[in-house]
Design a protein around this motif. Sequence first.
Motif, short mmCIF file in Angstrom:
data_model
loop_
_atom_site.label_atom_id
_atom_site.label_comp_id
_atom_site.label_asym_id
_atom_site.label_seq_id
_atom_site.Cartn_x
_atom_site.Cartn_y
_atom_site.Cartn_z
N ALA A 59 0.83 -1.20 0.00
CA ALA A 59 0.00 0.00 0.00
C ALA A 59 0.87 1.25 0.00
O ALA A 59 0.58 2.23 -0.70
CB ALA A 59 -0.92 -0.01 1.22
N VAL A 106 -6.41 0.42 5.00
CA VAL A 106 -5.75 -0.78 4.47
C VAL A 106 -6.12 -1.98 5.32
O VAL A 106 -5.51 -2.24 6.35
CB VAL A 106 -4.22 -0.57 4.43
CG1 VAL A 106 -3.55 -1.77 3.78
CG2 VAL A 106 -3.87 0.70 3.67
N VAL A 129 -9.49 -1.55 1.56
CA VAL A 129 -8.87 -2.72 0.96
C VAL A 129 -9.40 -3.99 1.63
O VAL A 129 -9.47 -4.06 2.86
CB VAL A 129 -7.34 -2.66 1.10
CG1 VAL A 129 -6.69 -3.92 0.51
CG2 VAL A 129 -6.79 -1.41 0.42
N ASP A 130 -9.82 -4.94 0.82
CA ASP A 130 -10.23 -6.27 1.29
C ASP A 130 -11.58 -6.30 1.98
O ASP A 130 -11.86 -7.20 2.79
CB ASP A 130 -9.18 -6.88 2.23
CG ASP A 130 -7.99 -7.43 1.49
OD1 ASP A 130 -8.08 -7.59 0.26
OD2 ASP A 130 -6.97 -7.71 2.13
N LEU A 141 -11.95 -1.95 -2.54
CA LEU A 141 -10.85 -2.49 -3.34
C LEU A 141 -10.63 -3.94 -2.96
O LEU A 141 -10.03 -4.24 -1.93
CB LEU A 141 -9.59 -1.66 -3.11
CG LEU A 141 -9.78 -0.13 -3.22
CD1 LEU A 141 -8.50 0.60 -2.83
CD2 LEU A 141 -10.22 0.27 -4.63
N VAL A 281 -1.93 -4.39 -4.11
CA VAL A 281 -2.52 -3.38 -3.23
C VAL A 281 -2.02 -2.00 -3.61
O VAL A 281 -2.75 -1.01 -3.61
CB VAL A 281 -2.21 -3.70 -1.75
CG1 VAL A 281 -2.78 -2.62 -0.83
CG2 VAL A 281 -2.77 -5.06 -1.36
#
Length: 347
Positions: A59, A106, A129-130, A141, A281
């Motif tokens: 990231a 993140v 993220v995720d 994302l 990422v």
Amino acid sequence: MRRISKLTRVAVGVASLGLVATACGGTSGDSGDSESSDRGVAIAYDVGGKGDQSFNDAAYAGLTKAKDEFGYKTADIEPTEGETDADKEQRLASLAKQGYNPVIGVGFAYGPAMKAVAAKYPDTTFGIVDSVVEGKNVASLVFAEEQASYLAGVAAAKATKTDVVGFVGGVDIPLIHKFEAGYKQGVEETKPGVQVLSQYLTQTAEEGGFSSPDKGKAAAEGQIEKKADVLYAAAGLSGQGVIEAAAKAKVWAIGVDSDQYKQAALAPYKNYILTSALKDVGGAVYALSKSVQDDKPLTGTQTFDLKVNGVGLSEANPEFAKVAGLKEAVDKAKQGINDGSIKVKTE
């Protein structure tokens, strides 16, 4: 209804981004107020923080690329031990108030906090993220981790001499189950009869499953004692312990998220890192940053899979090409995944 879109090659891909970040801790960024017009992307790290040589560092590489290209101020903020959702919410809100845009959490742990904060700052684009978070100004994302893990399984099956390979998951959660499922399927469909040993380090992230190299090392040593000669870890910072144990025993390790063969902190063990299951990422962070810079902010679910180079497998170690039939098997598997003839499991 959530708008779902398929991210195109704006992510630039794992190969071109070069996810090699400086391994250092701490918090960086500039303080200020929301009137600032020269503030760009800000990221709030997951467990393990910067310096994990994996997920968080990937990231950071995306943030660095955006900073260098767009010439604006950025911030990257470390997590704190034992923090609550309220702590995460305060962190995200502070970044939005200072004028950073986009603001990216993140890791899936930011889900509840992001849902709350995004509603309070409708003019700021948020990214997570995720995880998938509903919101008109939120980009979720997500990645096809199982596809990269399938390729890692192909590599393990081709490289093993004992017909025993290992998987070490950081925390026993659905996200890491995707890594395990893809890996096992790749092994089994490449070389039936190979035994896959699986172990999860903890049941919750709070127990250190993603941030304890000692736990990863102990798990790896146990699998090596059972004759595993290829070990794949999806465990964040804990994966460093798996790699260390593999190198000490002179067996293969498979890295995750970033190309761990190229990570400076892992240089003493690099000769035993056969490959890494890549998860871009950094490309996702950069893509969202660019979309905001272009005044066309991405929102909804953005899916990074093999077709858009959102996931992949590293071939940086020269030994990769020396394993008989490995590259050919991986290339064939990539084609199968992309054309749909190989359906990779997520459980």
